[in-house]
Design a protein around this motif. Structure first.
Motif, mmCIF file in Angstrom:
data_model
loop_
_atom_site.group_PDB
_atom_site.id
_atom_site.type_symbol
_atom_site.label_atom_id
_atom_site.label_comp_id
_atom_site.label_asym_id
_atom_site.label_seq_id
_atom_site.Cartn_x
_atom_site.Cartn_y
_atom_site.Cartn_z
ATOM 1 N N PRO A 168 -20.544 18.569 51.572
ATOM 2 C CA PRO A 168 -19.186 18.703 52.115
ATOM 3 C C PRO A 168 -18.232 17.608 51.637
ATOM 4 C CG PRO A 168 -20.781 19.171 53.828
ATOM 5 C CD PRO A 168 -21.556 18.639 52.639
ATOM 6 N N GLY A 169 -18.763 16.425 51.313
ATOM 7 C CA GLY A 169 -17.913 15.374 50.762
ATOM 8 C C GLY A 169 -17.363 15.751 49.401
ATOM 9 N N ASN A 170 -18.174 16.403 48.589
ATOM 10 C CA ASN A 170 -17.700 16.861 47.278
ATOM 11 C C ASN A 170 -16.641 17.953 47.446
ATOM 12 O OD1 ASN A 170 -19.653 15.139 46.325
ATOM 13 N ND2 ASN A 170 -21.062 16.740 45.730
ATOM 14 N N ILE A 171 -16.865 18.831 48.402
ATOM 15 C CA ILE A 171 -15.878 19.884 48.677
ATOM 16 C C ILE A 171 -14.582 19.264 49.174
ATOM 17 C CG2 ILE A 171 -15.347 21.862 50.150
ATOM 18 C CD1 ILE A 171 -18.377 22.539 50.042
ATOM 19 N N ALA A 172 -14.681 18.280 50.070
ATOM 20 C CA ALA A 172 -13.480 17.613 50.593
ATOM 21 C C ALA A 172 -12.703 16.928 49.473
ATOM 22 C CB ALA A 172 -13.867 16.601 51.665
ATOM 23 N N GLN A 173 -13.426 16.295 48.559
ATOM 24 C CA GLN A 173 -12.748 15.638 47.443
ATOM 25 C C GLN A 173 -11.976 16.661 46.616
ATOM 26 O OE1 GLN A 173 -15.286 13.531 44.693
ATOM 27 N NE2 GLN A 173 -13.563 12.505 43.740
ATOM 28 N N TRP A 174 -12.558 17.810 46.390
ATOM 29 C CA TRP A 174 -11.884 18.863 45.620
ATOM 30 C C TRP A 174 -10.713 19.456 46.408
ATOM 31 C CZ3 TRP A 174 -12.876 24.345 46.780
ATOM 32 C CH2 TRP A 174 -12.149 25.193 45.946
ATOM 33 N N ARG A 175 -10.963 19.852 47.658
ATOM 34 C CA ARG A 175 -9.925 20.528 48.454
ATOM 35 C C ARG A 175 -8.716 19.638 48.717
ATOM 36 N NH1 ARG A 175 -10.925 22.551 53.632
ATOM 37 N NH2 ARG A 175 -8.995 23.670 53.303
ATOM 38 N N PHE B 28 -13.894 8.351 40.580
ATOM 39 C CA PHE B 28 -14.941 8.475 39.560
ATOM 40 C C PHE B 28 -14.507 9.304 38.352
ATOM 41 C CE2 PHE B 28 -17.129 8.105 43.682
ATOM 42 C CZ PHE B 28 -17.661 6.850 43.496
ATOM 43 N N GLY B 29 -13.252 9.214 37.978
ATOM 44 C CA GLY B 29 -12.764 9.964 36.832
ATOM 45 C C GLY B 29 -12.510 11.431 37.121
ATOM 46 N N LEU B 30 -12.726 11.850 38.342
ATOM 47 C CA LEU B 30 -12.452 13.241 38.729
ATOM 48 C C LEU B 30 -10.998 13.304 39.191
ATOM 49 C CD1 LEU B 30 -15.754 13.868 40.723
ATOM 50 C CD2 LEU B 30 -15.262 14.459 38.360
ATOM 51 N N ASP B 31 -10.117 13.403 38.211
ATOM 52 C CA ASP B 31 -8.692 13.291 38.487
ATOM 53 C C ASP B 31 -7.920 14.588 38.279
ATOM 54 O OD1 ASP B 31 -9.027 13.335 35.772
ATOM 55 O OD2 ASP B 31 -8.033 11.413 35.396
ATOM 56 N N THR B 32 -8.644 15.688 38.132
ATOM 57 C CA THR B 32 -7.999 16.999 38.053
ATOM 58 C C THR B 32 -8.770 17.967 38.943
ATOM 59 O OG1 THR B 32 -9.340 17.865 36.232
ATOM 60 C CG2 THR B 32 -7.355 16.606 35.621
ATOM 61 N N ASP B 33 -8.093 19.032 39.352
ATOM 62 C CA ASP B 33 -8.768 20.042 40.170
ATOM 63 C C ASP B 33 -9.960 20.634 39.432
ATOM 64 O OD1 ASP B 33 -6.995 19.674 42.245
ATOM 65 O OD2 ASP B 33 -5.737 21.390 41.723
ATOM 66 N N GLY B 34 -9.811 20.849 38.138
ATOM 67 C CA GLY B 34 -10.892 21.429 37.349
ATOM 68 C C GLY B 34 -12.131 20.540 37.318
ATOM 69 N N LYS B 35 -11.941 19.244 37.132
ATOM 70 C CA LYS B 35 -13.074 18.314 37.105
ATOM 71 C C LYS B 35 -13.748 18.247 38.468
ATOM 72 C CE LYS B 35 -11.210 15.215 33.561
ATOM 73 N NZ LYS B 35 -10.670 13.852 33.339
ATOM 74 N N ARG B 36 -12.929 18.184 39.524
ATOM 75 C CA ARG B 36 -13.502 18.123 40.873
ATOM 76 C C ARG B 36 -14.249 19.410 41.205
ATOM 77 N NH1 ARG B 36 -8.620 14.895 41.679
ATOM 78 N NH2 ARG B 36 -7.409 16.803 41.904
ATOM 79 N N PHE B 37 -13.719 20.543 40.772
ATOM 80 C CA PHE B 37 -14.374 21.830 41.022
ATOM 81 C C PHE B 37 -15.676 21.949 40.228
ATOM 82 C CE2 PHE B 37 -14.950 26.423 40.290
ATOM 83 C CZ PHE B 37 -15.046 26.839 41.610
ATOM 84 N N ALA B 38 -15.641 21.523 38.978
ATOM 85 C CA ALA B 38 -16.850 21.597 38.135
ATOM 86 C C ALA B 38 -17.975 20.754 38.725
ATOM 87 C CB ALA B 38 -16.521 21.145 36.717
#
Length: 130
Positions: free
Chosen positions: A85-92, A98-108
């Motif tokens: 759920p933390g990964n989902i929260a980061q995306w949503r 951690f370099g996840l600076d776009t919706d696509g990267k966070r979703f992947a």
């Protein structure tokens, strides 16, 4: 008896968990706070520290607990499910860390969590003999 490839997978996962746990407690605490979902009733820093301690423990157990490997693998898999759920929260909530600076990267990134669950289970099981 485990196979060499399963042993490598287990050692990799144990090392990665221990490293991530230490990072939770030290240099990456702020970035890990970005993953704490809003519904968690604890202070985000407390959550990050607690999960870091668990990661260090699981990592060490994967590396050194010989007789309890299967149980440790199950616990690691459950931990990966629990933190998903933390990964989902980061995306949503579009939280960059951690370099996840776009919706696509966070979703992947969401697709890697099931692989971690599978690796935790596979690397700690004895292969079936046919």
């Amino acid at each position: 008896m485990s196979t060499p490839i399963r042993t490598i997978g287990r050692l990799f996962l144990g090392s990665a968990l221990a490293f991530a746990g230490v990072a939770h407690l030290t240099v990456a605490r702020e970035e890990f706070r970005a993953q704490v979902p809003d519904f968690v009733p604890l202070d985000p820093d407390t959550t990050v520290v607690a999960s870091g301690v668990v990661e260090v423990g699981l990592g060490a157990a994967l590396l050194f607990a010989r007789r309890r490997r299967r149980r440790v693998g199950t616990l690691a898999a459950l931990f990966f499910v629990a933190v998903f759920p933390g990964n989902i929260a980061q995306w949503r909530h579009r939280r960059s860390a951690f370099g996840l600076d776009t919706d696509g990267k966070r979703f992947a990134r969401l697709f890697f969590q099931p692989l971690l669950v599978a690796l935790a289970l596979w690397s700690t099981r004895t292969p079936r003999v046919r």
